[in-house]
Design an enzyme around this catalytic site. Sequence first.
Site, short mmCIF file in Angstrom:
data_model
loop_
_atom_site.label_atom_id
_atom_site.label_comp_id
_atom_site.label_asym_id
_atom_site.label_seq_id
_atom_site.Cartn_x
_atom_site.Cartn_y
_atom_site.Cartn_z
N THR A 144 0.84 -1.21 0.00
CA THR A 144 0.00 0.00 0.00
C THR A 144 0.87 1.25 0.00
O THR A 144 0.64 2.18 -0.77
CB THR A 144 -0.95 0.00 1.22
OG1 THR A 144 -1.89 -1.06 1.05
CG2 THR A 144 -1.69 1.31 1.35
N TYR A 157 5.47 -0.89 8.08
CA TYR A 157 4.90 0.46 8.08
C TYR A 157 6.02 1.51 7.95
O TYR A 157 5.98 2.35 7.05
CB TYR A 157 4.13 0.67 9.38
CG TYR A 157 3.42 1.99 9.50
CD1 TYR A 157 2.25 2.25 8.79
CD2 TYR A 157 3.89 3.00 10.35
CE1 TYR A 157 1.58 3.46 8.92
CE2 TYR A 157 3.23 4.21 10.48
CZ TYR A 157 2.07 4.43 9.76
OH TYR A 157 1.41 5.64 9.89
N LYS A 215 6.77 3.61 4.57
CA LYS A 215 6.59 5.06 4.55
C LYS A 215 7.90 5.76 4.16
O LYS A 215 7.88 6.80 3.50
CB LYS A 215 6.14 5.55 5.92
CG LYS A 215 4.71 5.17 6.27
CD LYS A 215 3.71 6.05 5.54
CE LYS A 215 2.30 5.82 6.02
NZ LYS A 215 1.33 6.70 5.35
P1 NAD Z 1 -6.97 5.05 9.18
O1 NAD Z 1 -6.59 3.61 9.28
O2 NAD Z 1 -8.21 5.50 9.87
O3 NAD Z 1 -7.08 5.49 7.65
C1 NAD Z 1 -6.41 4.87 6.60
C2 NAD Z 1 -7.39 4.70 5.46
O4 NAD Z 1 -6.71 4.11 4.33
C3 NAD Z 1 -8.54 3.75 5.81
O5 NAD Z 1 -9.77 4.32 5.43
C4 NAD Z 1 -8.23 2.49 5.01
O6 NAD Z 1 -9.38 1.75 4.68
C5 NAD Z 1 -7.53 3.08 3.80
N1 NAD Z 1 -6.65 2.14 3.10
C6 NAD Z 1 -5.74 1.30 3.63
N2 NAD Z 1 -5.12 0.61 2.66
C7 NAD Z 1 -5.67 1.04 1.48
C8 NAD Z 1 -5.45 0.69 0.12
N3 NAD Z 1 -4.55 -0.24 -0.24
N4 NAD Z 1 -6.17 1.31 -0.82
C9 NAD Z 1 -7.12 2.24 -0.49
N5 NAD Z 1 -7.35 2.61 0.78
C10 NAD Z 1 -6.63 2.02 1.75
O7 NAD Z 1 -5.71 5.88 9.70
P2 NAD Z 1 -5.49 7.45 9.85
O8 NAD Z 1 -5.06 7.69 11.22
O9 NAD Z 1 -6.63 8.22 9.30
O10 NAD Z 1 -4.21 7.65 8.92
C11 NAD Z 1 -4.29 8.25 7.64
C12 NAD Z 1 -2.89 8.42 7.09
O11 NAD Z 1 -2.14 9.28 7.94
C13 NAD Z 1 -2.10 7.10 6.98
O12 NAD Z 1 -1.34 7.12 5.79
C14 NAD Z 1 -1.19 7.15 8.18
O13 NAD Z 1 -0.01 6.43 7.96
C15 NAD Z 1 -0.94 8.64 8.32
N6 NAD Z 1 -0.58 8.98 9.71
C16 NAD Z 1 -1.53 9.02 10.70
C17 NAD Z 1 -1.15 9.31 12.00
C18 NAD Z 1 -2.14 9.39 13.13
O14 NAD Z 1 -1.74 9.59 14.27
N7 NAD Z 1 -3.43 9.28 12.91
C19 NAD Z 1 0.20 9.56 12.30
C20 NAD Z 1 1.12 9.48 11.28
C21 NAD Z 1 0.73 9.21 9.98
#
Ligand code: NAD
Length: 318
Positions: free
Chosen positions: A96, A149, A153
């Site tokens: 992904t 992960y 990234k």
């Molecule tokens: P989340 O798991 O709620 O959201 C991720 C979304 O991506 C989900 O809706 C999931 O269904 C979708 N997804 C996963 N694999 C997929 C694929 N192959 N194709 C299409 N959709 C796919 O997590 P989040 O907290 O909303 O995170 C969103 C982004 O922000 C991520 O990339 C995450 O790495 C990054 N991030 C979040 C945080 C945090 O604290 N929330 C911190 C650092 C980075």
Amino acid sequence: MRSSSRPRVLITGGAGFLGSHLCERLLADGHDVLCVDNFFTGSRDNVLHLLGNPRFELLRHDVTFPLYVEVDQIYNLACPASPIHYQLDPVQTTKTSVHGAINMLGLAKRVNASILQASTSEVYGDPEVHPQQEGYWGRVNPVGPRACYDEGKRCAETLFFDYFRQHGLRIKVARIFNTYGPRMHPNDGRVVSNFIVQALRGAPITLYGDGQQTRSFCYVDDLIEGLIRLMNTPDEITGPVNLGNPVEFTIRELAEQVLAQTRSQSPLLQEPLPQDDPRQRQPDIDLARQLLGWEPAVPLADGLERTIDYFRRHGDVA
Ligand code: NAD
Ligand code: UDP
Ligand code: UDP
């Protein structure tokens, strides 16, 4: 020929926690929003309230496969973000991040869109420098359980910068630190949602290790504001830029704060610290202040109040 001059924005992972807030905010700002998600950790429920909006479109699609659409901006958020979810199918997690980045960069190249990558503080791994600045290269175990992960990234960042250098793409890389708020998945295992759900159920609060490890928690609205500001910077600004709240807490302090705010009697239950769990994490946000004029405005107590209220109503927990 386009029928409208409104910016068309693609948000991958748009039905997830951060993505759904971003969809909501960009629609409110007058954009056309295409939300793409395979619903692995996100759900239709997160964007149900947006489906009636004629400027909103939801597409079930996995970003590891090519996607041909016409858009002006891409926010690439697709990727499970919580350790229990990204470790469920680690090969898919790497795919992904890496194949997803290649496809979205290929799309951005074809349609000449600007593209923002939701990178992470995990690129710093278990850091030797504190707080973490963007110039720090990180300390990541490439073969441990978090590597799918972290390294995924990191590779995505590499791809973004190579498409920038090689193809002149307009890229933006945000390194997001722990962010919390309404619409976190109640079972996704991240610390803020876990503690709130446990406290509301009167179940033991699972403190991993001695609870002396630290994190810095950013409320979702602050983070979304930072992402949008970064996307709209001049082309020469690429990042990486840290986005997060610099106020640092130990995990034990977080547990105590959640107990106090939920008025819960839940006991603390010590459990083993997961492998490669970073000891300390705090963003240095000087660059974001300088480039974006941005810093978080919501203190932990206020953000927790809003999140607790959400879980009382939606978490099936109280
Ligand atoms: P989340 O798991 O709620 O959201 C991720 C979304 O991506 C989900 O809706 C999931 O269904 C979708 N997804 C996963 N694999 C997929 C694929 N192959 N194709 C299409 N959709 C796919 O997590 P989040 O907290 O909303 O995170 C969103 C982004 O922000 C991520 O990339 C995450 O790495 C990054 N991030 C979040 C945080 C945090 O604290 N929330 C911190 C650092 C980075
Ligand atoms: N791609 C996509 N949508 C597009 C254009 C490209 O999904 O609108 C994918 C395509 O599958 C390709 C990848 O993005 O494999 C990288 O595209 P690029 O043009 O950089 O490389 P190439 O097509 O030469 O592999
Ligand atoms: N943690 C904890 N109890 C839990 C969930 C997490 O003590 O029920 C700890 C975890 O060990 C880590 C911190 O809280 O030190 C943040 O964990 P999370 O999974 O939210 O994010 P990340 O480790 O990716 O920053």
